[in-house]
Design a protein around this motif. Sequence first.
Motif, short mmCIF file in Angstrom:
data_model
loop_
_atom_site.label_atom_id
_atom_site.label_comp_id
_atom_site.label_asym_id
_atom_site.label_seq_id
_atom_site.Cartn_x
_atom_site.Cartn_y
_atom_site.Cartn_z
N ASP A 7 46.68 27.91 40.65
CA ASP A 7 45.80 28.27 41.77
C ASP A 7 44.34 28.06 41.38
O ASP A 7 43.52 27.55 42.16
CB ASP A 7 46.01 29.73 42.19
N PHE A 8 44.00 28.46 40.16
CA PHE A 8 42.65 28.30 39.65
C PHE A 8 42.29 26.82 39.54
O PHE A 8 41.20 26.39 39.96
CB PHE A 8 42.52 28.98 38.29
N ALA A 9 43.20 26.02 38.97
CA ALA A 9 42.95 24.59 38.82
C ALA A 9 42.76 23.91 40.18
O ALA A 9 41.91 23.03 40.35
CB ALA A 9 44.10 23.94 38.05
N LYS A 10 43.56 24.34 41.15
CA LYS A 10 43.42 23.80 42.50
C LYS A 10 42.06 24.14 43.09
O LYS A 10 41.43 23.31 43.76
CB LYS A 10 44.54 24.35 43.39
N ALA A 11 41.57 25.35 42.83
CA ALA A 11 40.27 25.78 43.35
C ALA A 11 39.11 25.00 42.71
O ALA A 11 38.03 24.91 43.29
CB ALA A 11 40.08 27.27 43.11
N LEU A 12 39.36 24.42 41.54
CA LEU A 12 38.33 23.63 40.85
C LEU A 12 38.20 22.23 41.41
O LEU A 12 37.40 21.44 40.91
CB LEU A 12 38.65 23.53 39.36
N SER A 13 38.96 21.91 42.41
CA SER A 13 39.02 20.56 42.97
C SER A 13 37.63 19.95 43.12
O SER A 13 36.71 20.55 43.68
CB SER A 13 39.70 20.61 44.34
N GLY A 14 37.50 18.71 42.61
CA GLY A 14 36.23 17.98 42.73
C GLY A 14 35.29 18.19 41.58
O GLY A 14 34.30 17.46 41.43
N ARG A 15 35.55 19.17 40.73
CA ARG A 15 34.68 19.45 39.59
C ARG A 15 35.23 18.76 38.34
O ARG A 15 36.42 18.80 38.08
CB ARG A 15 34.58 20.95 39.33
N GLN A 16 34.34 18.18 37.55
CA GLN A 16 34.74 17.59 36.27
C GLN A 16 34.54 18.64 35.19
O GLN A 16 33.40 18.98 34.84
CB GLN A 16 33.89 16.34 35.96
N ILE A 17 35.63 19.14 34.65
CA ILE A 17 35.56 20.25 33.70
C ILE A 17 36.63 20.09 32.62
O ILE A 17 37.77 19.71 32.92
CB ILE A 17 35.77 21.60 34.42
N ASP A 18 36.26 20.37 31.38
CA ASP A 18 37.23 20.51 30.30
C ASP A 18 37.54 21.99 30.14
O ASP A 18 36.62 22.80 29.96
CB ASP A 18 36.67 19.95 28.99
N ILE A 19 38.82 22.35 30.20
CA ILE A 19 39.24 23.75 30.10
C ILE A 19 39.85 24.00 28.72
O ILE A 19 40.81 23.34 28.34
CB ILE A 19 40.27 24.11 31.19
N ILE A 20 39.27 24.94 28.00
CA ILE A 20 39.81 25.35 26.70
C ILE A 20 40.63 26.62 26.89
O ILE A 20 40.13 27.62 27.42
CB ILE A 20 38.67 25.62 25.68
N LEU A 21 41.88 26.58 26.46
CA LEU A 21 42.74 27.76 26.55
C LEU A 21 42.53 28.64 25.32
O LEU A 21 42.56 28.14 24.19
CB LEU A 21 44.21 27.34 26.63
N GLU A 22 42.34 29.93 25.54
CA GLU A 22 42.12 30.84 24.42
C GLU A 22 43.25 31.85 24.27
O GLU A 22 43.04 32.98 23.83
CB GLU A 22 40.77 31.55 24.57
N CYS A 23 44.45 31.44 24.63
CA CYS A 23 45.63 32.29 24.42
C CYS A 23 46.11 32.12 22.98
O CYS A 23 45.67 31.23 22.26
CB CYS A 23 46.73 31.89 25.40
N LYS A 24 47.03 32.98 22.57
CA LYS A 24 47.53 32.93 21.20
C LYS A 24 48.42 31.71 20.96
O LYS A 24 48.33 31.04 19.95
CB LYS A 24 48.29 34.22 20.87
N ASN A 25 49.33 31.43 21.92
CA ASN A 25 50.23 30.27 21.79
C ASN A 25 49.59 29.03 22.42
O ASN A 25 50.07 28.51 23.42
CB ASN A 25 51.58 30.56 22.45
N LYS A 26 48.48 28.59 21.83
CA LYS A 26 47.68 27.52 22.45
C LYS A 26 48.47 26.23 22.69
O LYS A 26 48.43 25.65 23.77
CB LYS A 26 46.45 27.22 21.59
N ASN A 27 49.19 25.78 21.67
CA ASN A 27 49.90 24.51 21.80
C ASN A 27 50.96 24.57 22.89
O ASN A 27 51.04 23.69 23.75
CB ASN A 27 50.56 24.13 20.47
#
Length: 371
Positions: free
Chosen positions: A219-239
């Motif tokens: 839902d969040f990614a869909k709301a970003l529509s049209g924006r050029q953004i690199d998203i870094i995940l900061e969860c524990k199981n990153k891979n």
Amino acid sequence: MLLYTAEFNISCLRLSSGIIPFASKVSEAWDYEDIFKNKLEQLKTIIKNEQIRISMHPGQYTVLNSRDKRVVSNAIDDLLAHAKLIRSLGGNQRNKMVLHIGGRYENKQEAMKRFIEVCSSLPVEIREQLVLENDEISYSAEDVLSICHATGLPMVYDVFHESVYHPATKLEDHLAWIDAAQKTWKPEDGIQVIHYSDQDPDKRPGAHAKTIDSENFLDFAKALSGRQIDIILECKNKNREAEKLELLLRPKIQNLERIHAMEKYKTLAKSTLLYQEASELLKDKKQPKVKEYFELLERRDALPFNLKGEKNAAEHVFGYFKKDLEKKEKENFLEALHTLSNEDPYKLRKILRSFNKKYPKKYLLRSRYLE
């Protein structure tokens, strides 16, 4: 790790600050760039060819707004060491090191003022790499944005931190902060970067969860529509979570099969039924069951150690080496198999890892059972 990142179509990779231990403390006579010149060139070539955007995140003791000048001096040395490593791997101004503002020291406005003053005198090699991030306790998005305007440094907006700092923050608020932060990024800084994670339900507010809620993220990614953004995940199981979200956004059965090859023996060690269920999920080649597969992995990881399953998985992996092993190696493995107990539950994996090092099998090199 670089090759893995490229293989799974992950465009960003955060490097550990521990790659060069004590890099800011060692004598100048110890020149790792010269000692590891060939290795660094190899890594640089991979990064360039695969177009991987590397970054770093100095730790909590790298504090620029401390009232102790020694702490500030050490922080600057640490940032110089991080910047040096980024540059030694072919990085440029697009490759960032992320820093929090620091403590409030009983007077937040004075602490912010000290940070801005220190930033104004930082060496250019630090300023070109440095980006500032909001946190969940001391400095909100509004605080950090004002500091970025004062220093000319880009802002990394952390979605989760702002949600903890201001619990009433809604999706449209996040989007507004993302757009405001974007204006701090100059063309030479590259694409805007943001951080994304979820709350660990069993820990204090602000503790990162092991996983990412996939529905919320989509839902969040869909709301970003049209924006050029690199998203870094900061969860524990990153891979694992990066694999999952990449596949949910761009489902390909070949990539899901590749992940299954990495996970299958770890699954077999926990449950034969889950192993069979995982195989069934791979049968639909046109509409890969990505969500269901990763939910299965979470169910697997919640299971306790299974002695019978561990032996079963180990025997399957042992089969890859039967033709290569010397008589004594076979005997040692079979004895360990016979005597396996809960007291040393993973000793078979240790033996199998030694086999894979001596007689490398390409199929097993990325097996998470052997990690």
